[in-house]
Structure formats: C-alpha cells, structure tokens
Design a protein around this motif. Structure first.
Motif, mmCIF file in Angstrom:
data_model
loop_
_atom_site.group_PDB
_atom_site.id
_atom_site.type_symbol
_atom_site.label_atom_id
_atom_site.label_comp_id
_atom_site.label_asym_id
_atom_site.label_seq_id
_atom_site.Cartn_x
_atom_site.Cartn_y
_atom_site.Cartn_z
ATOM 1 N N VAL A 122 -1.715 3.165 2.377
ATOM 2 C CA VAL A 122 -1.663 4.396 1.591
ATOM 3 C C VAL A 122 -2.117 4.088 0.171
ATOM 4 C CG1 VAL A 122 -0.146 6.173 0.638
ATOM 5 C CG2 VAL A 122 0.220 5.331 2.972
ATOM 6 N N HIS A 123 -3.123 4.806 -0.292
ATOM 7 C CA HIS A 123 -3.528 4.778 -1.695
ATOM 8 C C HIS A 123 -3.122 6.138 -2.277
ATOM 9 C CE1 HIS A 123 -6.142 1.237 -0.917
ATOM 10 N NE2 HIS A 123 -6.369 1.849 0.247
ATOM 11 N N TYR A 124 -2.257 6.109 -3.265
ATOM 12 C CA TYR A 124 -1.679 7.355 -3.780
ATOM 13 C C TYR A 124 -1.778 7.335 -5.302
ATOM 14 C CZ TYR A 124 1.486 11.379 -3.013
ATOM 15 O OH TYR A 124 2.049 12.622 -2.894
ATOM 16 N N ALA A 125 -2.616 8.200 -5.838
ATOM 17 C CA ALA A 125 -2.838 8.266 -7.279
ATOM 18 C C ALA A 125 -1.981 9.380 -7.876
ATOM 19 C CB ALA A 125 -4.313 8.534 -7.569
ATOM 20 N N ILE A 126 -1.234 9.035 -8.927
ATOM 21 C CA ILE A 126 -0.351 9.984 -9.590
ATOM 22 C C ILE A 126 -0.810 10.140 -11.037
ATOM 23 C CG2 ILE A 126 2.044 10.519 -10.188
ATOM 24 C CD1 ILE A 126 1.484 10.291 -7.164
ATOM 25 N N ALA A 127 -0.888 11.375 -11.508
ATOM 26 C CA ALA A 127 -1.326 11.646 -12.876
ATOM 27 C C ALA A 127 -0.581 10.749 -13.862
ATOM 28 C CB ALA A 127 -1.094 13.116 -13.210
ATOM 29 N N VAL A 142 -1.742 4.238 -9.698
ATOM 30 C CA VAL A 142 -2.241 4.155 -8.321
ATOM 31 C C VAL A 142 -1.322 3.249 -7.497
ATOM 32 C CG1 VAL A 142 -4.162 3.545 -6.829
ATOM 33 C CG2 VAL A 142 -4.608 4.544 -9.073
ATOM 34 N N TRP A 143 -0.654 3.866 -6.533
ATOM 35 C CA TRP A 143 0.216 3.131 -5.614
ATOM 36 C C TRP A 143 -0.590 2.666 -4.409
ATOM 37 C CZ3 TRP A 143 5.546 2.346 -6.192
ATOM 38 C CH2 TRP A 143 6.132 2.995 -7.290
ATOM 39 N N THR A 144 -0.319 1.461 -3.961
ATOM 40 C CA THR A 144 -0.866 0.949 -2.702
ATOM 41 C C THR A 144 0.314 0.490 -1.857
ATOM 42 O OG1 THR A 144 -2.878 0.214 -3.825
ATOM 43 C CG2 THR A 144 -2.463 -0.660 -1.615
ATOM 44 N N ILE A 145 0.475 1.115 -0.702
ATOM 45 C CA ILE A 145 1.629 0.841 0.146
ATOM 46 C C ILE A 145 1.149 0.579 1.569
ATOM 47 C CG2 ILE A 145 3.852 1.706 0.994
ATOM 48 C CD1 ILE A 145 3.865 3.653 -1.385
ATOM 49 N N ASP A 146 1.491 -0.579 2.099
ATOM 50 C CA ASP A 146 1.165 -0.892 3.490
ATOM 51 C C ASP A 146 2.310 -0.437 4.389
ATOM 52 O OD1 ASP A 146 -1.284 -1.976 2.877
ATOM 53 O OD2 ASP A 146 -0.536 -4.030 2.754
ATOM 54 N N VAL A 147 1.950 0.153 5.515
ATOM 55 C CA VAL A 147 2.935 0.647 6.481
ATOM 56 C C VAL A 147 2.585 0.064 7.839
ATOM 57 C CG1 VAL A 147 3.928 2.694 7.575
ATOM 58 C CG2 VAL A 147 3.230 2.787 5.171
ATOM 59 N N ASP A 148 3.570 -0.535 8.504
ATOM 60 C CA ASP A 148 3.283 -1.177 9.786
ATOM 61 C C ASP A 148 3.351 -0.180 10.939
ATOM 62 O OD1 ASP A 148 5.979 -0.815 10.497
ATOM 63 O OD2 ASP A 148 6.538 -2.877 10.022
ATOM 64 N N ALA A 149 3.151 -0.664 12.135
ATOM 65 C CA ALA A 149 3.082 0.200 13.312
ATOM 66 C C ALA A 149 4.408 0.890 13.613
ATOM 67 C CB ALA A 149 2.640 -0.612 14.528
#
Length: 467
Positions: A79-84, A138-145
């Motif tokens: 997940v790439h999540y950009a916040i103002a 900018v958040w970068t979050i890895d999520v597994d299966a």
C-alpha cells in the motif's frame, strides 16, 4: 418559502452559508503566504511523482486528504498512501494554527460546510488535486496473504495524483470488472483486511445511514444511503494506516490514540438478548463482530440488531502520552490500537499524529511543538466531535420534521429497530425517518403501521403511535 438552516446555524453558533469560508483577516493573510510558499518545492524532498496515485472522494470535492496506489507483491500487497502534508506548511502558533485549534474539525451541514482551514489551503495549495505536485506524508505498508501488516514506513515526498475518482464511479468500475489500475487490488485487499479485523473482534456495523439531500424542486429530503463495497474497502486502507500509526507511537512511547474501551457487560447482555428475540442464529462461541459480519442490512431483524450494536461502541476518547503508554490503548470498534493520521485537512489531530510518525520513522526527535500540544489535543477534539455530531443530528431531525409537516394523523409503514416497555424506536419505510413510537408490545425487528402524532419544528421532534 424554501426551508433553510439559518436558525440551526445561529443556535450552533456557526456562520451563515455565504460566510462559512470566512476567517479572520490575519488567518487569511497567513494562508495566502503559506499557499505561495508551499508551491515552491524543496529540492531536497524526495520526488515520488512517478507513483500513479489516485484519490477517491465524493463528486466535486476539492479538500483531498488522501491518495493511494495499491500493488500486488507476491501473494500479498503493498500500500502506498499519500496524505496531505500540513506539518511543514502551517507555522506552529501562527494565525492558521490558532484558528484550527479553536475549530477542531470541519463541520458539515446540508447547505455547506464550516471548514477547518481556509480554502486557499484545504482546497488549493495543500489539497492532493489531480495533476498537481504536492508535498505529502507517504506511507508504505506491506500486507501479507493473511491480511497482516508487515513493514511500515512514512516519509515526506512530492506526489502527483493522476486521477480524481469518486465512490460511485469506482464502484461501477469494479462492478464492470474494469477498475482503475492504481486501485485494481482494492477489492481483494479490502475484503482481506475486513475479515482480519472481524477476527480481532472489530464491531463493524453496516447500517444504512441517513443523509440529507436536495431534490430537483430544491426541497430538502432525508434518504438512506447504503455503504457500498468501495466505501468499505476504501475505509480499510485508512484504518490500516491508522493502526500502523498507533503501533509506531506505542513502540516509541509518544503519540495520541483514538480509543474505545471494550463493551460493558450490560451492553453485551442486551446485544445477545436482542439477537435471541429477533431469532438470529448465533453459533457457539461467536463474538458480536462475527454475528454482525453475517447480517444482511436489507432485513428488518438485521437492522434492529445493528442498531442495538451501536450501544457496544460507547466511551470513545483520545489518549495522549509521552512516556508510558495509556493503560487502555485499544479501539474496540476497530479491533486494535488506532490513531488519526489520514485526514489533516479536515481534522486537527491528524496533523500532529503525522508529525509523530514521520519523526519516528526518520529517527529524529518528535518536534517540541507537537509534544507540547499532546496534553490538550484530546479535549480539543472531544469538544469538536460533540459540535460536529450535534450539527449532523440536528440537521437530520429538522429535515424529518419538514418532510412530515402537515401530515399529523396519517399512517405509515415502519420497522421497529428497538423496543422497550413504553414503545420503541422505528424507521419509516418512506420517508426514511427514525423516530420514537409509543405503544406497548412493539415487535422488535418487525413491521408495524404507525400514526404520526407530532411534527414540531421548534423542538425538531417527530413522534408516532402504533396504529
């Protein structure tokens, strides 16, 4: 004469619609200076404009806090999540900051909103508008299966949204099997995260929500809006980020959590009693979260049990800490610790939460101005939450009266959503008014015919009796 909300705004000490964007002169002057400054980008900030972020908001919205890009990585997701980014833009202690602390959050009324920040910022220089280069957290979050979050990081970077999407349009694209490439994984990831949170005990209530709309004749009406799949999936991305932020804060020993204690035994007993009364099958050892996840919001019994479940979500608050974490860090409605970090244009606390997380991930000290604010932010937000909730409820109550004015004595079909010794709470089939109904023996979750007994505009009160 058309109805308006002038009296309600005056009662709530909110400005008239034409003046909703009015701010003190010093606030507007500083906002213009900020807007000019932030549009000149720092060359030392990472350039992430190659990431194809998109926003998902109501049609026509311009205060765009969030942009996302989702990708599949092996059997999981990234997940790439950009916040103002407001932290470096708004000077601590300046006119814009002081005014925002007084307001707390944007308040929404059917005839217009009362914004947290001047439009030059919230709809312009700080908004993640499509095609515009903006600074973002900018958040970068890895999520597994299995849906579990793995590596988490947040840093400042320049971003550029490639498209401004809206909820209904995204839902239609998924229904047609042709979603935008940047959110192609949203359905799979959203369902996975929701399932995980239910397993953690999250109280997820999919009740249709009352909202006020204006019809073609310019009359205000109440309607029920069902949450779409995309609404739910989009919310899961924000919740994932808030849960990740809370873990960063708890590990570092500094931050501000949004908390909700576990339901008290009395509320739980009432929930299970209502389920039995309604004939809803409850598997052995099932939790309220698991039962709620199986309900069909089109069924009257399901609506009644969901309404009862709202009693499980009482006691929400904010817990600031700098050192020892709070004794009760959980948000029972979410199923984990949680922090607000994803809506800084519309909610004051998110600006401070983002700065805490940015500092943690950068390995630097949390700014003094953020630490100094932590003890007071909870009270500021609690007061603004109360104002916003009062405005929302009062507007709906008023429009319900307008819709039923002159119809005292008429009969309506309704569903009983909560019963007690003297009557209960009902929702009309049409218009979708929620009100008190007198009369013993109302069948909870059942359909009844009711008579409109009162529609009082001054008290914003509608009541019925059983036919």
């Amino acid at each position: 004469m058309p109805h308006d909300f002038a009296a309600l705004r005056a009662e709530l000490e909110l400005p008239p619609p034409g003046e909703s964007d009015r701010f003190p002169d010093d606030v507007l002057a500083e906002a213009r200076a900020i807007a000019a400054r932030v549009l000149v980008h720092d060359p030392d900030v990472e350039d992430a404009t190659s990431i194809p972020f998109v926003t998902i908001d109501p049609p026509g919205a311009r205060d765009l806090d969030q942009a996302m890009f989702l990708e599949r990585v092996g059997d999981g997701f990234r997940v790439h999540y950009a916040i103002a980014d407001l932290g470096t833009a708004i000077p601590p202690g300046g006119a814009v900051d002081v005014e925002a602390r007084q307001r707390g959050q944007t308040i929404y009324l059917p005839d217009g909103r009362v914004p947290l920040h001047p439009a030059e910022l919230s709809e312009g220089a700080l908004s993640l508008l499509a095609g515009q280069v903006r600074s973002a957290a900018v958040w970068t979050i890895d999520v597994d299966a299995a849906g579990e979050a793995g590596d988490v990081s947040v840093r400042r970077a320049l971003v550029r949204s490639v498209a401004q999407l809206d909820y209904d349009g995204v839902q239609a694209s998924f229904d047609a099997g042709d979603p935008h490439p940047s959110v192609e994984a949203l359905g799979d990831l959203g369902r996975l995260r929701l399932s995980l949170r239910v397993s953690l005990g999250a109280i997820e209530i999919a009740l249709p929500e009352q909202e006020v709309v204006r019809d073609p004749a310019a009359e205000w009406k109440v309607r029920m809006r069902r949450r779409t799949d995309v609404d739910a999936w989009n919310a899961e991305i924000s919740l994932l980020t808030g849960m990740a932020a809370a873990q960063l804060m708890l590990t570092a020993g500094v931050g501000l959590l949004r908390t909700l204690p576990p339901a008290d035994p009395e509320a739980l007993a009432a929930f299970w009693a209502t389920a039995r009364t309604l004939g809803i099958v409850v598997p052995d050892a099932a939790t309220p979260a698991q039962v709620l996840a199986t309900l069909d919001p089109d069924q009257p019994a399901a609506i009644a049990l969901m309404r009862e479940a709202t009693r499980l979500l009482r006691g929400a608050g904010y817990e600031g800490f700098d050192g020892a974490p709070p004794e009760q860090p959980m948000h029972a409605g979410i199923g984990a610790p949680y922090a607000h970090v994803t809506a800084p244009l519309r909610r004051l606390v998110d600006r401070f939460g983002a700065e805490v997380c940015l500092a943690i991930c950068a390995g630097t000290e949390v700014p003094t101005w953020v630490r100094d604010a932590l003890p007071d932010l909870g009270q500021i937000m609690a007061a603004s939450d109360q104002r916003a909730s009062a405005a929302d409820r009062a507007a709906i109550d008023l429009v319900e009266v307008w819709e039923l004015a002159g119809r005292v004595g008429e009969t309506f079909e309704a569903v009983v959503i909560r019963a007690d010794d003297d009557g209960g709470e009902i929702v009309l089939t049409h218009p979708p008014v929620v009100a008190r109904c007198s009369g013993a023996g109302l069948p909870e979750g059942g359909r009844v015919t009711v008579v409109l007994a009162e529609a009082d505009e001054q008290q914003r009160l509608v009541s019925f009796t059983r036919a």
